[in-house]
Every structure is written in structure tokens, then in C-alpha cells.
Enzyme design. Structure first.
Site, PDB file in Angstrom:
ATOM      1  N   LYS A 298       0.844  -1.215   0.000  1.00 50.18           N
ATOM      2  CA  LYS A 298       0.000   0.000   0.000  1.00 50.18           C
ATOM      3  C   LYS A 298       0.871   1.255   0.000  1.00 50.18           C
ATOM      4  CE  LYS A 298      -3.771  -2.463   2.207  1.00 50.18           C
ATOM      5  NZ  LYS A 298      -4.492  -2.833   3.431  1.00 50.18           N
TER       6      LYS A 298
ATOM      7  N   ASP B 168     -10.764   2.647   4.306  1.00 48.61           N
ATOM      8  CA  ASP B 168     -11.102   1.229   4.161  1.00 48.61           C
ATOM      9  C   ASP B 168     -12.615   1.037   4.078  1.00 48.61           C
ATOM     10  OD1 ASP B 168      -8.966  -0.494   3.819  1.00 48.61           O
ATOM     11  OD2 ASP B 168      -8.433  -0.515   5.940  1.00 48.61           O
TER      12      ASP B 168
ATOM     13  N   GLN C 140      -4.287  -1.675   9.710  1.00 46.17           N
ATOM     14  CA  GLN C 140      -4.219  -2.994   9.063  1.00 46.17           C
ATOM     15  C   GLN C 140      -4.781  -4.065  10.007  1.00 46.17           C
ATOM     16  OE1 GLN C 140      -3.202  -3.543   5.801  1.00 46.17           O
ATOM     17  NE2 GLN C 140      -3.926  -5.625   6.148  1.00 46.17           N
TER      18      GLN C 140
END
Ligand code: NAD
Length: 293
Positions: free
Chosen positions: A52, A119, A96
């Protein structure tokens, strides 16, 4: 058979984003800024976050990686998220997953400000998705939609069977595919661990999406001739022939299913890359909303 190559499709998305960022920075504005928080040393999480951050660089975003030891107290993590929420120079925040057991995932997700939730996991964003309102779409389902877009996969009126009902993949994808969108308008069956007659349901599907986390779960005998097959699964399996000691496997038995499918994603090189494309698009969306308002 069309190979739904995530490398091709994600490169195209990234190229467009890169051009947009070049225009932004040429006008003396700061670049979009994504912050990733990584807790502990989970091998897969390390790989995902590194990828990412690398992708942010490719498109010209600023990125920051914040690391915590896996013994970090929950309130320290929450304080950091609140600090990032209040920092105007930061557009997107992602934590994460998975988190260490002593940290409550729901609390963490709900602490990220919905406007910075790239997200798309915050209940406010999930609720907007259900109602068809503008929102931040969870990156993986968003990536699947971008893949359909790139390869011009016709979803209208098709029967899509999604296996897996998680909040990050299966459920939001079921909402997108059933919505009145260009690559939506499907009739969706959402399957899960209590579904009976899974094979019969899959055999009725024009589109099969596997998001289970069980390597090679979907076999050729479960798939109709000509179906579009999307493999979201990523599992590390031991492989002594690899330097890393493992290789990645999807939820679909690729070699045999590919002989029946009209289009299929590979693993790796499919949905994983598209997830990052979705994340980057969300980050630019947040940035633009902030800079316009
Ligand atoms: P999860 O564990 O939260 O959910 C798994 C789902 O599979 C559950 O809803 C469960 O009901 C269903 N399931 C389990 N066994 C089943 C069975 N026998 N029959 C039918 N349904 C069954 O998983 P998740 O977070 O949604 O992830 C699923 C997979 O996708 C994992 O391999 C994960 O690594 C991968 N993933 C990939 C990406 C990507 O970018 N490609 C992103 C997220 C997750």
C-alpha cells in the site's frame, strides 16, 4: 477465457490517479496523504502494508507508516487515531487488520473518523452504502467493481453468487452488485458457512465470487460453463521450493475452473491489486472533498 488481470486494471487506475495528483501538485497544493497503522509483525500484514505504501509513492501520494508493538495498549492506539483524525494534513487513515486479541476491532474501526475511513469499514459508511448514498466503499469490493469496469463485465440481470458474508468483502460486495449501478443490477445470493446446497447454488451462477479463506474450495464441478469467477481469497500455504517458504493460494482451484469460466481472476495478481486501487481512489476522494469544502 479472459484472464481478469489485476495488474493491467490496477495500473490503469493508478495511471489516472497519478495524472490527477500531478495536476494538484502543479497548482502548489499538497499531495493526498495516507497514514497506515501496523501493529505487530504479522507476515501477511507486513506485505500488504508495504504494498500500500509503495503504491502511494507510485501515484504521488504522501504516505506515513506508523508501527506499534503487538503489546500496545488499546487506548494508546485510539489516542493516535484521534490525533490523526484531528490533523488536517492527513486525508486517509487505515489500521491494518487483523489486530492482536486484546484490542477491540470494532472500537478501533469506530474511532477512525468516517470522513477519513479509506477502508470504508465505519458503520456510518457501511450504512450509506446500504442506502446507495455517496460514501467510502470498502476497498476490496470497490476493487472488484473497478475490475468489472476495466474488463467491461456485464453484470446487469446476472445471477451473482457470493460465498462469504464478511463486513469487509462479501456483504458490501452483495450490496454493490445488487445496487442500481453500471456494474451492479445483479440478482445476488449471499452464501456463508450455514448455506445448504452451496454447489447447486453456485451452478446457477453467472458470476461466482469466492471470499472464504479456504484454498481451492471452489472446484470445476461447482461452476457453470461460461461463468465469471472472482477469487478474493488469499491464503499462505507452505512451499519448500519457494525462498519465502510459502506461496499464495486463492479460494478457487484455478487450473480446472479456468477451463469452464468465461473470465477468471488469478491469485496472486487479481483482486489483491485491485484492493489497493480502491484504497487509493478512496484516499483521493477524501482529499478532494476536504479541499473543495
Ligand atoms: P472471513 O473469515 O471474515 O469470512 C469468511 C466467510 O466465509 C464467512 O462469512 C463464512 O461464513 C464463509 N465460509 C467459511 N466457510 C464456508 C463454507 N464452507 N461454505 C460457505 N461459506 C463459508 O474472511 P474475509 O476477511 O472475508 O476474507 C476471505 C478471504 O479473502 C481470505 O482468504 C482473505 O485473506 C481474503 N481477502 C483478500 C483480500 C484481497 O485484497 N484480495 C481482501 C480481504 C480479504
Amino acid at each position: 477465457m479472459i484472464l481478469l488481470d489485476g495488474k493491467l486494471a490496477s495500473s490503469s487506475v493508478k495511471e489516472t490517479l497519478k495524472k490527477e495528483v500531478e495536476i494538484i501538485t502543479a497548482n502548489n497544493k499538497r499531495a493526498p496523504h495516507l497514514v497506515a497503522i501496523l501493529i505487530g509483525n504479522n507476515g501477511a500484514s507486513e506485505t500488504y502494508v508495504a504494498s500500500k505504501i509503495r503504491s502511494c509513492k507510485e501515484v504521488g501520494f504522501t504516505s506515513t507508516l506508523i508501527r506499534f508493538d503487538d503489546t500496545v495498549e488499546e487506548n494508546i492506539l485510539l489516542q493516535k487515531i484521534i490525533e490523526l483524525n484531528n490533523n488536517d494534513e492527513i486525508d486517509g487513515i487505515l489500521v491494518q487488520l487483523p489486530l492482536p486479541k486484546h484490542i477491540n476491532e470494532t472500537t478501533v474501526i469506530q474511532t477512525i473518523h468516517p470522513d477519513k475511513d479509506v477502508d470504508g469499514f465505519h458503520p456510518i459508511n457501511a450504512g450509506k452504502l446500504v442506502q446507495g448514498l455517496p460514501t467510502l466503499i470498502p476497498a476490496t469490493p470497490y476493487g472488484v467493481m473497478l475490475l468489472f469496469d476495466y474488463f467491461n463485465i456485464d453484470t446487469k440481470g446476472k445471477h451473482a453468487v457470493i460465498i462469504g458474508r464478511s463486513n469487509i468483502v462479501g456483504r458490501p460486495l452483495s450490496i454493490l452488485l445488487s445496487s442500481n449501478l453500471l456494474h451492479g443490477n445483479s440478482t445476488v445470493t449471499l452464501c456463508h458457512s450455514s448455506t445448504k446446497n452451496l454447489k447447486e447454488l453456485c451452478l446457477q451462477a453467472d458470476i461466482v465470487v469466492a471470499a472464504i479463506g479456504k484454498p481451492e474450495f471452489v472446484t470445476a464441478e461447482m461452476v457453470k460453463q461460461g461463468a465469471v469467477v472472482i477469487d478474493v481469497g488469499i491464503t499462505r500455504v507452505d512451499d519448500a521450493t519457494k525462498k519465502s517458504g510459502y506461496r499464495l493460494k486463492g479460494d478457487v482451484k484455478f487450473d480446472e475452473v479456468a477451463t469452464k469460466a468465461s473470465a477468471i481472476t488469478p491469485v496472486p495478481g487479481g483482486v489483491g491489486l485491485m484492493t489497493i486501487a480502491g484504497l487509493l481512489k478512496n484516499t483521493l476522494q477524501v482529499y478532494k472533498m476536504k479541499m473543495i469544502n
